[in-house]
Design a protein around this motif. Sequence first.
Motif, PDB file in Angstrom:
ATOM      1  N   GLY A 119     -35.164  -2.171  66.931  1.00 32.86           N
ATOM      2  CA  GLY A 119     -36.766  -2.162  66.800  1.00 32.86           C
ATOM      3  C   GLY A 119     -37.393  -1.926  65.710  1.00 32.86           C
ATOM      4  N   ASP A 120     -36.821  -1.239  64.451  1.00 31.33           N
ATOM      5  CA  ASP A 120     -37.679  -0.218  63.904  1.00 31.33           C
ATOM      6  C   ASP A 120     -37.051  -1.659  62.970  1.00 31.33           C
ATOM      7  N   SER A 121     -35.923  -2.076  62.945  1.00 26.46           N
ATOM      8  CA  SER A 121     -34.988  -2.549  61.537  1.00 26.46           C
ATOM      9  C   SER A 121     -35.249  -3.624  61.316  1.00 26.46           C
ATOM     10  N   LEU A 122     -35.306  -4.887  62.636  1.00 21.08           N
ATOM     11  CA  LEU A 122     -35.200  -5.903  62.659  1.00 21.08           C
ATOM     12  C   LEU A 122     -36.162  -6.610  64.025  1.00 21.08           C
ATOM     13  N   GLY A 123     -36.884  -5.422  64.796  1.00 23.45           N
ATOM     14  CA  GLY A 123     -38.537  -6.071  65.181  1.00 23.45           C
ATOM     15  C   GLY A 123     -38.554  -5.986  66.884  1.00 23.45           C
ATOM     16  N   ARG A 124     -39.735  -5.450  67.160  1.00 23.79           N
ATOM     17  CA  ARG A 124     -40.094  -5.609  68.481  1.00 23.79           C
ATOM     18  C   ARG A 124     -39.455  -6.555  69.739  1.00 23.79           C
ATOM     19  N   LYS A 125     -39.545  -7.995  68.986  1.00 27.68           N
ATOM     20  CA  LYS A 125     -39.429  -8.602  70.497  1.00 27.68           C
ATOM     21  C   LYS A 125     -37.735  -8.770  69.931  1.00 27.68           C
ATOM     22  N   THR A 126     -37.105  -8.987  70.019  1.00 26.45           N
ATOM     23  CA  THR A 126     -35.872  -9.587  69.868  1.00 26.45           C
ATOM     24  C   THR A 126     -35.322  -8.078  70.559  1.00 26.45           C
ATOM     25  N   THR A 127     -35.489  -6.968  70.754  1.00 25.90           N
ATOM     26  CA  THR A 127     -35.393  -5.067  70.676  1.00 25.90           C
ATOM     27  C   THR A 127     -35.733  -5.745  72.524  1.00 25.90           C
ATOM     28  N   LEU A 128     -37.202  -5.886  72.766  1.00 22.30           N
ATOM     29  CA  LEU A 128     -37.734  -6.417  74.020  1.00 22.30           C
ATOM     30  C   LEU A 128     -36.554  -6.902  74.913  1.00 22.30           C
ATOM     31  N   VAL A 129     -36.166  -7.662  74.414  1.00 28.06           N
ATOM     32  CA  VAL A 129     -35.467  -8.913  75.217  1.00 28.06           C
ATOM     33  C   VAL A 129     -34.120  -8.251  76.129  1.00 28.06           C
ATOM     34  N   VAL A 130     -33.141  -7.995  75.078  1.00 27.29           N
ATOM     35  CA  VAL A 130     -32.485  -7.034  74.976  1.00 27.29           C
ATOM     36  C   VAL A 130     -32.298  -6.167  76.066  1.00 27.29           C
ATOM     37  N   SER A 131     -33.321  -5.106  75.687  1.00 29.03           N
ATOM     38  CA  SER A 131     -33.321  -4.033  76.991  1.00 29.03           C
ATOM     39  C   SER A 131     -34.051  -4.443  77.900  1.00 29.03           C
ATOM     40  N   LEU A 174     -22.160   4.963  87.314  1.00 31.85           N
ATOM     41  CA  LEU A 174     -22.211   4.145  85.785  1.00 31.85           C
ATOM     42  C   LEU A 174     -23.123   3.002  86.317  1.00 31.85           C
ATOM     43  N   CYS A 175     -22.957   2.403  86.740  1.00 32.61           N
ATOM     44  CA  CYS A 175     -25.002   1.171  86.618  1.00 32.61           C
ATOM     45  C   CYS A 175     -25.987   2.255  86.994  1.00 32.61           C
ATOM     46  N   ARG A 176     -26.278   3.408  87.250  1.00 30.16           N
ATOM     47  CA  ARG A 176     -27.446   4.033  87.172  1.00 30.16           C
ATOM     48  C   ARG A 176     -27.477   4.400  85.875  1.00 30.16           C
ATOM     49  N   PHE A 177     -26.444   5.031  84.779  1.00 25.11           N
ATOM     50  CA  PHE A 177     -26.192   4.989  83.654  1.00 25.11           C
ATOM     51  C   PHE A 177     -26.896   4.191  82.728  1.00 25.11           C
ATOM     52  N   VAL A 178     -26.170   2.802  82.552  1.00 21.05           N
ATOM     53  CA  VAL A 178     -26.519   1.550  81.732  1.00 21.05           C
ATOM     54  C   VAL A 178     -27.763   1.469  82.682  1.00 21.05           C
ATOM     55  N   GLN A 179     -28.371   1.375  83.449  1.00 17.47           N
ATOM     56  CA  GLN A 179     -29.660   1.323  83.756  1.00 17.47           C
ATOM     57  C   GLN A 179     -30.860   2.188  82.834  1.00 17.47           C
ATOM     58  N   GLY A 180     -30.466   2.840  82.476  1.00 21.29           N
ATOM     59  CA  GLY A 180     -30.861   4.430  81.712  1.00 21.29           C
ATOM     60  C   GLY A 180     -31.012   3.557  79.944  1.00 21.29           C
ATOM     61  N   ILE A 181     -29.703   2.942  80.022  1.00 21.92           N
ATOM     62  CA  ILE A 181     -30.383   2.498  78.829  1.00 21.92           C
ATOM     63  C   ILE A 181     -30.851   2.035  78.575  1.00 21.92           C
ATOM     64  N   GLY A 182     -30.714   0.430  78.676  1.00 21.78           N
ATOM     65  CA  GLY A 182     -31.632  -0.401  79.259  1.00 21.78           C
ATOM     66  C   GLY A 182     -33.253   0.448  79.293  1.00 21.78           C
ATOM     67  N   LEU A 183     -33.152   0.926  80.133  1.00 23.24           N
ATOM     68  CA  LEU A 183     -34.918   1.234  80.854  1.00 23.24           C
ATOM     69  C   LEU A 183     -35.021   2.802  78.995  1.00 23.24           C
ATOM     70  N   GLY A 184     -34.320   3.101  78.520  1.00 21.73           N
ATOM     71  CA  GLY A 184     -34.351   3.971  76.650  1.00 21.73           C
ATOM     72  C   GLY A 184     -35.385   3.074  75.851  1.00 21.73           C
ATOM     73  N   GLY A 185     -35.225   1.799  75.358  1.00 24.34           N
ATOM     74  CA  GLY A 185     -35.827   0.720  75.098  1.00 24.34           C
ATOM     75  C   GLY A 185     -36.791   0.496  75.002  1.00 24.34           C
ATOM     76  N   GLU A 186     -37.229   0.662  76.354  1.00 26.17           N
ATOM     77  CA  GLU A 186     -38.392  -0.595  77.264  1.00 26.17           C
ATOM     78  C   GLU A 186     -39.605  -0.413  76.974  1.00 26.17           C
TER      79      GLU A 186
END
Length: 460
Positions: A101-113, A143-155
């Motif tokens: 988010g700080d190197s490539l931009g807010r937009k792309t990062t938010l889409v992936v998260s 495992l699903c809960r962990f991946v969910q947390g990874i995505g939420l970490g960037g949201e």
Amino acid sequence: MTSVNATASGKLAERPASATAAKLGTMARDSVKTVIAASMVGTAIEFYDFYAYGTAAANYFPKLFFSQATNPTVALLMSLLTFAIAFIARPLGSLVFGHFGDSLGRKTTLVVSLLTMGVATFLIGCLPTYSQWGVLAVAVLCLCRFVQGIGLGGEWSGAALVATENAPESKRALYGSFPELGAPIGFFLSNGTYFVLEATTNSDAMLAWGWRVPFLLSSVLVIVGLVIRVRMEETPVFRIAQQEHRVVKAPLTTVLTRNWRQVLQATFLVAVTYTLFYTLATWSLAWGTKSVAQGGGGLGFTNQEYLLMLMAAICVFAAFIVLSCLYADRIGRRRVLMFSSCALVVFSLVFPYLLMGEGRRDFVQVMVFLCVGFALMGIAFGPIGAFLPELFDANVRYSGSGLGYNLAAIVGAAFVPTIATWLSHNWGVRSVGLYLAVMALCCLVAVATCRETKDADFTK
């Protein structure tokens, strides 16, 4: 001669800031409607997913995934521990998504998260239960809960930056309320879904298939969110940082070496809001609806009754988010948060007396507890959307605010339902109040050590 030199150097110092401000005013940016939608939709999904999981963990997962436990209280505690997994994963997600988010931009990062979060939530709704897969079902759930947390970490941090980096200087806190309003919206949608399901089906149907519906329906919200975010512009503040070559290659290193104090401040500013929220929304649901033998308080409410009270109280939450942000733009972030912290200490010592009495079903007392609690939650949570990003410079803002916010998820939320259930079961409901009071005092100390950021240069 000295005064002339001072005047000249002052004018030179003002030029970069004024030139940046002028450039910012001429840059293309999204409309207010797009900013609201792009920042709000992701946090609405974030909180929808967490509420859906919290409700399922309190009411259904003890029977579906932990039926091997002979003691109902142990089954409830084990179920609530899986709730903590995503919170533990969130700081890792904030490190990954903060870097991009700080190197490539807010937009792309938010889409992936958003996509990461949405896929994991949908898969939870497709899982076999313990009776079908045994221990493997629990492992895949974790495992699903962990991946969910990874995505939420960037949201959240990305959504807050989309809002505040598009805001007029005098309205940053108000714009910062847009992602914060995703919390009551997601809560209302999640609890509304459970309310309709429980009103139209019986308990056997809910255990058989009804619990899956909220997780599967989240895919609709994710698709809407992706469409909005793919079409939005990059924020003007980040584009200026790119043009002025202020983007750093390793933002995390910069944050940890230069901004560690701000990360700690951010962590404890937010932690109490998490503790309060999951005390109100998850622990109190189990306390109000389960018997003493099941780890609850035996207050005698049905799930449907308690969900309806929560949905009414959440409207108070939304209203006070906006009100607190309006005041934060007028009188400053620190004064609003100092008031909320002090008020929370008082509330923590009083609310246990509203939740005592096995079998009483006192709707008035519980509604007072929920409405006052959610009002204070709105006051404490609203200004955070602007205050946290303002603590960091633009080139490390995604990483810094995201790391602080998600560390707060571990400190303030990860084990709240489990700790509160254990405390109330062994020491009574007053111990839960003392737990919340300690978190409020930690927030008060954090606010006291922060500088006021209302008039900070947000393009730095």
